[in-house]
Design a protein around this motif. Sequence first.
Motif, PDB file in Angstrom:
ATOM      1  N   TRP A  63      39.966  47.018  37.161  1.00  0.00           N
ATOM      2  CA  TRP A  63      40.071  46.870  38.614  1.00  0.00           C
ATOM      3  C   TRP A  63      39.011  45.868  39.053  1.00  0.00           C
ATOM      4  O   TRP A  63      39.005  44.737  38.588  1.00  0.00           O
ATOM      5  CB  TRP A  63      39.923  48.241  39.282  1.00  0.00           C
ATOM      6  CG  TRP A  63      40.342  48.268  40.742  1.00  0.00           C
ATOM      7  CD1 TRP A  63      40.959  47.274  41.445  1.00  0.00           C
ATOM      8  CD2 TRP A  63      40.182  49.365  41.644  1.00  0.00           C
ATOM      9  NE1 TRP A  63      41.206  47.678  42.732  1.00  0.00           N
ATOM     10  CE2 TRP A  63      40.739  48.955  42.891  1.00  0.00           C
ATOM     11  CE3 TRP A  63      39.626  50.636  41.538  1.00  0.00           C
ATOM     12  CZ2 TRP A  63      40.736  49.784  44.012  1.00  0.00           C
ATOM     13  CZ3 TRP A  63      39.638  51.459  42.648  1.00  0.00           C
ATOM     14  CH2 TRP A  63      40.187  51.051  43.872  1.00  0.00           C
ATOM     15  N   TYR A  64      38.093  46.245  39.880  1.00  0.00           N
ATOM     16  CA  TYR A  64      37.122  45.255  40.352  1.00  0.00           C
ATOM     17  C   TYR A  64      35.874  45.268  39.491  1.00  0.00           C
ATOM     18  O   TYR A  64      35.507  46.279  38.894  1.00  0.00           O
ATOM     19  CB  TYR A  64      36.775  45.470  41.827  1.00  0.00           C
ATOM     20  CG  TYR A  64      36.224  46.821  42.205  1.00  0.00           C
ATOM     21  CD1 TYR A  64      34.850  47.030  42.289  1.00  0.00           C
ATOM     22  CD2 TYR A  64      37.068  47.886  42.529  1.00  0.00           C
ATOM     23  CE1 TYR A  64      34.335  48.264  42.685  1.00  0.00           C
ATOM     24  CE2 TYR A  64      36.569  49.116  42.912  1.00  0.00           C
ATOM     25  CZ  TYR A  64      35.208  49.302  42.994  1.00  0.00           C
ATOM     26  OH  TYR A  64      34.697  50.519  43.369  1.00  0.00           O
ATOM     27  N   VAL A  65      35.251  44.118  39.392  1.00  0.00           N
ATOM     28  CA  VAL A  65      34.106  43.942  38.498  1.00  0.00           C
ATOM     29  C   VAL A  65      32.976  43.222  39.214  1.00  0.00           C
ATOM     30  O   VAL A  65      33.187  42.556  40.235  1.00  0.00           O
ATOM     31  CB  VAL A  65      34.502  43.149  37.234  1.00  0.00           C
ATOM     32  CG1 VAL A  65      35.529  43.913  36.420  1.00  0.00           C
ATOM     33  CG2 VAL A  65      35.039  41.774  37.598  1.00  0.00           C
ATOM     34  N   VAL A 114      47.796  48.127  42.508  1.00  0.00           N
ATOM     35  CA  VAL A 114      46.439  48.109  43.071  1.00  0.00           C
ATOM     36  C   VAL A 114      45.617  46.971  42.470  1.00  0.00           C
ATOM     37  O   VAL A 114      44.806  46.339  43.154  1.00  0.00           O
ATOM     38  CB  VAL A 114      45.733  49.457  42.836  1.00  0.00           C
ATOM     39  CG1 VAL A 114      44.272  49.402  43.289  1.00  0.00           C
ATOM     40  CG2 VAL A 114      46.458  50.577  43.581  1.00  0.00           C
ATOM     41  N   THR A 115      45.834  46.696  41.182  1.00  0.00           N
ATOM     42  CA  THR A 115      45.012  45.713  40.480  1.00  0.00           C
ATOM     43  C   THR A 115      45.665  44.338  40.376  1.00  0.00           C
ATOM     44  O   THR A 115      45.195  43.488  39.608  1.00  0.00           O
ATOM     45  CB  THR A 115      44.679  46.211  39.060  1.00  0.00           C
ATOM     46  OG1 THR A 115      45.887  46.410  38.318  1.00  0.00           O
ATOM     47  CG2 THR A 115      43.902  47.523  39.105  1.00  0.00           C
ATOM     48  N   ASN A 116      46.734  44.103  41.131  1.00  0.00           N
ATOM     49  CA  ASN A 116      47.357  42.776  41.051  1.00  0.00           C
ATOM     50  C   ASN A 116      46.495  41.724  41.754  1.00  0.00           C
ATOM     51  O   ASN A 116      45.525  42.052  42.449  1.00  0.00           O
ATOM     52  CB  ASN A 116      48.805  42.798  41.576  1.00  0.00           C
ATOM     53  CG  ASN A 116      48.897  42.982  43.090  1.00  0.00           C
ATOM     54  OD1 ASN A 116      47.974  42.689  43.849  1.00  0.00           O
ATOM     55  ND2 ASN A 116      50.041  43.497  43.540  1.00  0.00           N
ATOM     56  N   GLY A 117      46.846  40.473  41.583  1.00  0.00           N
ATOM     57  CA  GLY A 117      46.029  39.386  42.112  1.00  0.00           C
ATOM     58  C   GLY A 117      45.796  39.437  43.613  1.00  0.00           C
ATOM     59  O   GLY A 117      44.647  39.460  44.076  1.00  0.00           O
ATOM     60  N   PRO A 176      37.777  40.082  41.242  1.00  0.00           N
ATOM     61  CA  PRO A 176      38.984  40.595  40.609  1.00  0.00           C
ATOM     62  C   PRO A 176      38.874  40.543  39.090  1.00  0.00           C
ATOM     63  O   PRO A 176      38.276  39.617  38.529  1.00  0.00           O
ATOM     64  CB  PRO A 176      40.080  39.631  41.084  1.00  0.00           C
ATOM     65  CG  PRO A 176      39.480  38.815  42.173  1.00  0.00           C
ATOM     66  CD  PRO A 176      38.010  38.791  41.909  1.00  0.00           C
ATOM     67  N   SER A 177      39.446  41.519  38.430  1.00  0.00           N
ATOM     68  CA  SER A 177      39.627  41.450  36.985  1.00  0.00           C
ATOM     69  C   SER A 177      40.950  40.770  36.672  1.00  0.00           C
ATOM     70  O   SER A 177      41.213  40.396  35.528  1.00  0.00           O
ATOM     71  CB  SER A 177      39.628  42.857  36.388  1.00  0.00           C
ATOM     72  OG  SER A 177      40.700  43.609  36.941  1.00  0.00           O
TER      73      SER A 177
END
Length: 444
Positions: free
Chosen positions: A157-159, A339-342, A356-357
Amino acid sequence: MTRSNPTRIAVATLVTGALLSTAACGLSGGAGDAKEAERTGRVAGEITFRTLQLKPTFTAYVQGVIDAFEQKYPEVKVKWEDVPGDGYNEKLVADAQAGALPDVVNLSTDSFQLLADRGMLADVAKLDGAAAKQYVPGAWEQFKLPGKGDSVYAYPWYVTPEILTYNRELFEKAGLDPAKPPTGVEQFFDYAEKIAATSGGQYSAFMADPKGRLPGDWQKMGIPILSQKQDRFTFDTDQAVAWVERMKDLYAKGAMPRESLLKSDDINQLYGGGKLVFGPGSPGFVKDVKQNAPQVYAKTQVAGAVTGKLGHIGIYAQSLGIKKDTKHPDAAVEFAKWVTNGPNQVEFSRKATIYPSNAQGLADPFFSDKGDGKDAETLARAVGAEQLKTAALDANTPVQWTNQVGDAVVREVQKAITGEQDPRTAVKKAEEAANKLLAAAADK
């Protein structure tokens, strides 16, 4: 590898030694023994989504993501629950023991390992093999486990990457070129020595507390923290001894605030007051300085993180794990991927100092724009993003390095820095203490 970043709401929640001991003996059975869910091709059902301390600041954002997903998949109902940071991992343990983990759960690096090591999470590479190409390789690799091949147990997810922040004016006063910041641990120490020699005691180079630097510095120097089987600590090396000797020497020369060895001084306050050359290695810290110490912000410069022989940096990652035996694997997988898309990760990153990852998200011009190259916050965002694209992202604290282990190591190192024992003895005793704690946890 200092981790001082107010926006790390969930980016580096630490597992306590007691928690890991509990996990070692108490997470057998339950979901760990359950049969892994298999996709059916139908995206439907009610799933529970748990996040870590995102309400109320990000309520509108998260709810908007959920609403859009439910609109796309009308047969899915997402029940969102947000949990405070305090006691988060303890709650995960309790839920895992009770077989009550959420279908999609927000995990930091440590809580991911805590559950994945014990078979509580679904292999998302198996459930969704094509997903890997959507993420930055270093982030996707972050959620593999030793000995488990290509299996991946969470969606990145986010980094937040590590960067270098420093006071340009103080750099110049020390006779250093702000355009040539240190790139390795050893060079960082060389710069600190020069700063101490020229500061006249008016300011220091960096904080003394070894807890903020270990095991990160050792990892960057190529010191083996654990055996290949990861069943014992192996950092008792000449390199580690040399590191302690250098810390001792720098402390004696005034490169660090003396009081910062034994207590947690406010690094933000010291840096913001012009008393420290190097600030925390976090893009979020730069934003805080801009808000709270504008005069020092005007003198703040950023660069790529101090690495080492292996080129590693620290990355503090959040992920979305899927309950191994979720009743609705298709809905859980598609929601985690949503949730984790661009686009969703870029929108989140515009609201918080995170990255973003997702490879498409990280490629957004928002992260590459350096402006005129003079604004530290803008530059920090671009520097962090560039490092995420290219660096080897495995200098993270291993799960075996619990708070108890860290405290045991730091106690011995502190004694060496103050001259109470020699560095070689300190490293030897530190490894012995760490291995006793590791063995005790394994025996429970």
